[in-house]
Write an enzyme that holds these catalytic residues in place. Structure first.
Site, mmCIF file in Angstrom:
data_model
loop_
_atom_site.group_PDB
_atom_site.id
_atom_site.type_symbol
_atom_site.label_atom_id
_atom_site.label_comp_id
_atom_site.label_asym_id
_atom_site.label_seq_id
_atom_site.Cartn_x
_atom_site.Cartn_y
_atom_site.Cartn_z
ATOM 1 N N GLU A 187 -34.605 -23.901 -37.777
ATOM 2 C CA GLU A 187 -33.656 -24.937 -37.005
ATOM 3 C C GLU A 187 -32.399 -24.328 -38.040
ATOM 4 O O GLU A 187 -31.380 -24.400 -37.369
ATOM 5 C CB GLU A 187 -33.508 -26.186 -37.467
ATOM 6 C CG GLU A 187 -34.918 -27.267 -36.723
ATOM 7 C CD GLU A 187 -34.528 -27.057 -35.677
ATOM 8 O OE1 GLU A 187 -33.317 -26.795 -35.001
ATOM 9 O OE2 GLU A 187 -35.761 -27.788 -34.770
ATOM 10 N N ASP A 323 -42.899 -23.043 -27.752
ATOM 11 C CA ASP A 323 -41.525 -21.790 -26.714
ATOM 12 C C ASP A 323 -40.773 -20.780 -27.424
ATOM 13 O O ASP A 323 -41.022 -19.607 -26.813
ATOM 14 C CB ASP A 323 -40.928 -23.299 -26.638
ATOM 15 C CG ASP A 323 -40.058 -23.809 -27.753
ATOM 16 O OD1 ASP A 323 -40.096 -24.143 -29.083
ATOM 17 O OD2 ASP A 323 -39.088 -24.694 -27.952
ATOM 18 N N GLU A 506 -32.409 -28.024 -21.533
ATOM 19 C CA GLU A 506 -33.141 -26.637 -21.162
ATOM 20 C C GLU A 506 -33.425 -26.632 -19.316
ATOM 21 O O GLU A 506 -33.977 -25.670 -18.886
ATOM 22 C CB GLU A 506 -34.801 -27.256 -21.116
ATOM 23 C CG GLU A 506 -35.113 -27.070 -22.990
ATOM 24 C CD GLU A 506 -34.028 -27.676 -24.558
ATOM 25 O OE1 GLU A 506 -34.939 -28.074 -25.336
ATOM 26 O OE2 GLU A 506 -34.625 -29.050 -23.660
#
Length: 603
Positions: A187, A323, A506
């Site tokens: 992150e 992902d 997304e």
């Protein structure tokens, strides 16, 4: 950018003194790397920023290295390839269409400016603004995540005064300490390193490159382990105190495989290959073990960095926890101008498997030709391994349509482009099917027997709901009606395990990318509908808030949360889809997974 010195001096002593001084300062700039000189490679052809950044005494650089690298992998060499175009050719738009588009673009900008002003007034330098209470949250190190995530959005939206103010504030962020016990390296990479790099690539402001270098040096410390594999959930204090570290026995594949874009871009800009070297070692393991997993072509959701085992787990998917590992394969190919061919091979092999096993066509009223991406579990059945596809969709996995659009155009793969359109249409359909026009976090559907399609069968749908609710096949079909009412299920949905909407980007991300790749005008209308419904339901007195349940008939309850990606990603993609196509042209720029735009190497 290279410092181009345009001062000319007469030949003689002054010139010699100048050359001596330049040589000395350049050596000083690079001596901390252990290399003694800038790395050789394509960066020398692509305007490397090698001027001193005045931070040679930076805290994270001065810490001792316990497990130094003896054989730094050099950046790829050669002239970047002329890759196929991602963006389609847009024709001239009518005056009416242009006016409509610009009006919508300004509406998005107004929504962003409102959130930015509230953040600046109530939470500046904190990670997040709580959009209902007006309080602050520090969940990503306490280093101003929303501030850094918003830098390139400010620039892209033409908010230059606000950008300058934000850069001045960001320049004061200190990465020597944190209020958190554990720092998520992934992150931190995508938000902070990605945010600074993109804002630098766009503006050329060297203060941003300095901050990127600071974050890069901090994150590089997560690789100081015996096998040079990174620590994804990082004991910051132990590292800061010079403690020895070891890579974990379990990490999410996305947290290990999604550092390459940011680290490589930092190496390309600075000419220092150490960051590229760090993630190239990871890529080599992924490549070596890609065909040896329990679902060859894909990597499992969890991996073992300590033992360098990326092929043991039995769960595979394109969604949460995996992902961006897949997303970065075609994007890395674009970023480095095709100079690392393995990224294309790895992408094509992974998508060959994913499109065969992970995507499914749901049984829906009207039989729309759409696809949803699920999760594969490799299980032992009768002593043999069997593939069990979990038919759960996720808002997060909506990124996959954009990924396949990029890959389909870059590699001339019509099958991938077709799959991209069906996956994006699936996300749009799911938005429209919900009572407020907003997709939930996760949902379960009943699949057709083949991706070629099937007719809607209400009885079959109700049987699937009963099974999901734990009833056996002898249960009365009428029992499903009460479950449908209790679970608030629109037709086609079998269960909605997570009813939240957390301001995710997304879906609009892939709608934007597919629009730029194909020029489909209906995508503009879908994007505008999405924006209006999200604004209507998430707007607060200060900004925008996550929603607790998008399946309710009444106004959804708001959650006092606004993650930094709302301003760093979601509103940026809404703005860009209504912009001129040359604003962040996908043939010149590539987005990291936090929507930060990096310059591509071009021939």
């Amino acid at each position: 950018m290279v410092m181009r010195r345009r001062l000319w001096f007469p030949l003689g002593t002054a010139t010699l003194l100048l050359l001596f001084y330049w040589s000395w300062t350049a050596q000083d700039e690079y001596q901390w790397t252990g290399l003694g000189k800038p790395a050789q490679g394509p960066q020398e052809e692509h305007q490397v920023d090698t001027a001193p950044l005045d931070n040679s005494d930076y805290f994270w650089r001065k810490l001792p290295t316990h497990y130094p690298v003896r054989d730094i992998k050099p950046l790829p060499t050669g002239k970047p390839h002329a890759l196929p175009k991602i963006q389609t050719t847009f024709g001239k738009e009518s005056e009416h269409d242009a006016a409509t588009r610009k009006e919508r673009q300004q509406a998005v900008k107004k929504a962003f400016a409102r959130c930015w002003n509230s953040y600046k007034e109530n939470a500046m330098m904190s990670d997040e603004l709580a959009p209902i209470s007006g309080t602050t949250k520090d969940v990503f190190g306490g280093w101003g995540a929303t501030l850094v995530d918003s830098l390139d959005t400010l620039w892209i939206m033409g908010m230059r005064e606000e950008f300058e103010e934000a850069v001045t504030a960001a320049a004061d962020i200190r990465f020597e300490s944190t209020s958190l016990t554990t720092v998520n390296a992934f992150e931190t990479t995508i938000r902070y390193l990605g945010g600074f790099l993109a804002a630098y690539d766009l503006s050329g402001d060297r203060r941003l490159l300095r901050k990127a270098r600071e974050v890069g040096d901090m994150l590089y410390k997560t690789f100081d382990t015996p096998n040079r594999m990174p620590i994804s959930r990082w004991d910051f204090d132990n590292a800061a105190q010079g403690g020895k570290q070891v890579a974990p026995e379990m990490a999410l594949v996305a947290e290990v495989g999604s550092l390459c874009m940011e680290f490589t871009r930092l190496s390309l800009i600075t000419g220092d290959p150490k960051w590229y070297d760090a993630t190239e070692r990871i890529r080599e393991i992924f490549e070596e073990q890609q065909s040896t997993t329990k679902l060859p072509g894909m990597w499992p959701i969890s991996v073992n960095p300590r033992e360098k085992l990326f092929n043991v787990d039995n769960t595979f998917g394109l969604g949460a926890m995996a992902d961006s590992t897949y997303e970065y394969l075609p994007k890395m190919h674009a970023l480095v101008g095709g100079l690392i061919p393995s990224y294309q091979t790895m992408y094509e092999e992974s998508m060959k498997t994913a499109l065969k096993y992970n995507v499914f066509r749901p049984m829906l009223p009207g039989s729309p030709d759409i696809l949803i991406s699920g999760t594969i579990h490799v299980e032992k059945v009768g002593g043999k391994e069997a593939l069990n596809l979990e038919h759960q969709g996720q808002h997060l996995v909506c990124f996959a349509g954009g990924m396949l659009a990029v890959g389909g155009k870059l590699f001339g793969n019509a099958e991938h482009l077709e799959a991209a359109q069906k996956l994006v249409d699936g996300c749009i359909w799911t938005y429209k099917a919900m009572p407020h026009g907003i997709m939930p976090e996760t949902f379960i559907m009943h699949p057709c027997k083949s991706n070629e399609g099937c007719e809607w069968d209400e009885l079959l749908w109700k049987r699937a709901i009963l099974r999901e609710a734990g009833f056996d096949d002898l249960a009365e079909v009428d029992d499903a009606d009460s479950i449908i009412s209790e679970w608030r299920l629109p037709k086609g949905f079998v269960k909605i395990p997570d009813t939240r909407y957390i301001l995710r980007p997304e879906a609009i991300e892939s709608v934007f990318i597919l629009y730029r790749a194909t020029g489909r005008k209906d995508l503009l209308e879908s994007a505008w509908t999405m924006f209006e419904t999200i604004q209507k339901n998430t707007r607060t007195a200060l900004a925008n808030a996550a929603l607790a349940d998008v399946t309710t008939e009444g106004r959804p309850e708001k959650i006092d949360s606004m993650e930094s990606f709302w301003m760093g990603e979601t509103l940026k993609y809404f703005y860009l889809i209504f912009s001129e196509p040359d604003l962040i042209n996908l043939d010149e720029w590539v987005f990291n997974t936090e929507a930060h735009a990096f310059k591509r190497l071009l021939p």
